[in-house]
Write an enzyme that holds these catalytic residues in place. Structure first.
Site, short mmCIF file in Angstrom:
data_model
loop_
_atom_site.label_atom_id
_atom_site.label_comp_id
_atom_site.label_asym_id
_atom_site.label_seq_id
_atom_site.Cartn_x
_atom_site.Cartn_y
_atom_site.Cartn_z
N GLU A 20 7.89 9.55 7.23
CA GLU A 20 6.74 10.25 6.65
C GLU A 20 7.00 11.75 6.63
OE1 GLU A 20 2.83 7.94 7.16
OE2 GLU A 20 3.26 8.85 9.08
N GLY A 53 -1.21 13.57 3.51
CA GLY A 53 -2.54 14.10 3.19
C GLY A 53 -2.56 15.19 2.15
N ASN A 77 -3.64 3.26 7.92
CA ASN A 77 -3.82 4.10 9.12
C ASN A 77 -5.12 4.88 8.97
OD1 ASN A 77 -3.65 5.81 11.29
ND2 ASN A 77 -1.91 7.01 10.48
N TRP A 78 -6.14 4.44 9.67
CA TRP A 78 -7.45 5.09 9.56
C TRP A 78 -7.51 6.43 10.30
CZ3 TRP A 78 -11.69 0.72 10.31
CH2 TRP A 78 -11.78 -0.03 9.13
N LYS A 79 -6.52 6.72 11.11
CA LYS A 79 -6.52 7.97 11.91
C LYS A 79 -7.83 8.06 12.70
CE LYS A 79 -3.31 9.90 8.62
NZ LYS A 79 -2.71 11.07 8.01
N HIS A 129 3.60 9.29 15.49
CA HIS A 129 3.08 9.90 14.26
C HIS A 129 3.18 11.42 14.36
CE1 HIS A 129 0.48 11.03 10.97
NE2 HIS A 129 0.58 9.80 10.51
N GLU A 145 1.28 13.69 13.49
CA GLU A 145 0.05 14.36 13.95
C GLU A 145 -0.03 14.35 15.47
OE1 GLU A 145 -2.70 12.12 11.58
OE2 GLU A 145 -2.03 13.14 9.76
N GLY A 183 -2.63 6.50 4.65
CA GLY A 183 -3.72 7.13 5.38
C GLY A 183 -4.97 7.19 4.54
N GLY A 184 -5.19 8.32 3.87
CA GLY A 184 -6.44 8.61 3.15
C GLY A 184 -6.96 7.47 2.29
N SER A 198 0.80 10.33 1.17
CA SER A 198 0.14 10.37 -0.14
C SER A 198 0.47 9.17 -1.02
CB SER A 198 0.45 11.70 -0.85
OG SER A 198 -0.11 12.78 -0.12
P1 PGA Z 1 -1.79 9.92 3.84
O1 PGA Z 1 -1.37 9.68 5.37
O2 PGA Z 1 -1.61 8.58 3.12
O3 PGA Z 1 -3.21 10.35 3.89
O4 PGA Z 1 -0.87 10.94 3.29
C1 PGA Z 1 -0.27 8.90 5.72
C2 PGA Z 1 -0.07 8.91 7.22
O5 PGA Z 1 -0.19 9.97 7.85
O6 PGA Z 1 0.21 7.87 7.83
#
Ligand code: PGA
Length: 215
Positions: free
Chosen positions: A138, A144, A9-11, A89, A91, A196-197, A175
């Site tokens: 999640e 993150g 997930n590149w966000k 998600h 966010e 994500g990251g 994470s």
């Molecule tokens: P993260 O993000 O791996 O940076 O914790 C995961 C996500 O929000 O999908």
């Protein structure tokens, strides 16, 4: 070993030039995992044309169909470029006021256009529309933060969630790194990870895939 879903997930990250150099470094990994890349709308056409190794996903979809909804990208438009979409998600719930009703509408739109849905929850009691294909658990504190949840605790939560909502595929996200991925995908109820990251760096994401494949 069963095949897993490894979802990047590149966000809201990367320009076309940056996506191009990521693709240059991302050699097709061995193994039979399904690797899905969830990219921003602005990169989907480029990635669709340029990449053959990855399954593509959007990160969001309009709750409406075609029409007078300035700024929205609808499910039919997405279907030309991707097979999957992330909906719900944390966010988007936190920053864009997405409610259960809006999320249900988004799932309906996505499914009626033939998209498959990865539906995210941060708590096992959250509502999951019945048409979702995959549920991703999640915990907000793990996203993150560098502090992933305990894999056995996540496994138990995902097992209960899958049983309650009758969706057979459950992912863990929050994470996930090359160092801890194996501890998650070894768990019996965890069918893959949402990353994500770490996915922003092609070499690190490849390492994560490799570590998932030898576990
Ligand atoms: P993260 O993000 O791996 O940076 O914790 C995961 C996500 O929000 O999908």
């Amino acid at each position: 070993m069963k095949s897993r879903f490894l979802v990047a997930n590149w966000k809201s990250n990367k320009t076309i030039a940056e996506a191009d150099s990521w693709l240059e470094s991302f050699k097709s990994p061995a193994g039979d995992h399904t690797i899905i890349l969830c990219a921003p709308f602005t990169l989907l056409h480029f990635l669709h044309e340029r990449n053959r190794a990855l399954v593509l996903s959007a990160q969001d979809v309009s709750p409406f169909g075609q029409g007078s909804y300035t700024g929205e990208i609808n499910a039919q438009q997405l279907k030309e470029l991707v097979d999957w979409v992330i909906i719900g998600h944390s966010e988007r719930r936190a920053n864009f006021g997405e409610t259960d009703d809006i999320l249900k509408q988004k799932v309906l739109q996505a499914k009626s256009a033939g998209l498959r849905v990865i539906f995210c929850v941060s708590d096992e009691r959250e509502t999951v529309p019945e048409d979702a294909d995959i549920v991703a658990y999640e915990p907000v504190s793990a996203i993150g933060s560098g502090q992933s949840e305990d894999p056995r605790a996540s496994n138990e939560i995902i097992a209960r969630l899958k049983e309650r909502i009758k969706i057979p595929i459950g992912l863990y996200g929050g994470s996930v790194t090359p160092d801890n991925v194996a501890s998650f995908i070894r768990q019996p109820a965890i069918d893959g990870v949402l990353v994500g990251g770490v996915s922003l760096d092609a070499a690190k994401f490849l390492q994560l895939i490799e570590n998932a494949s030898i576990s």
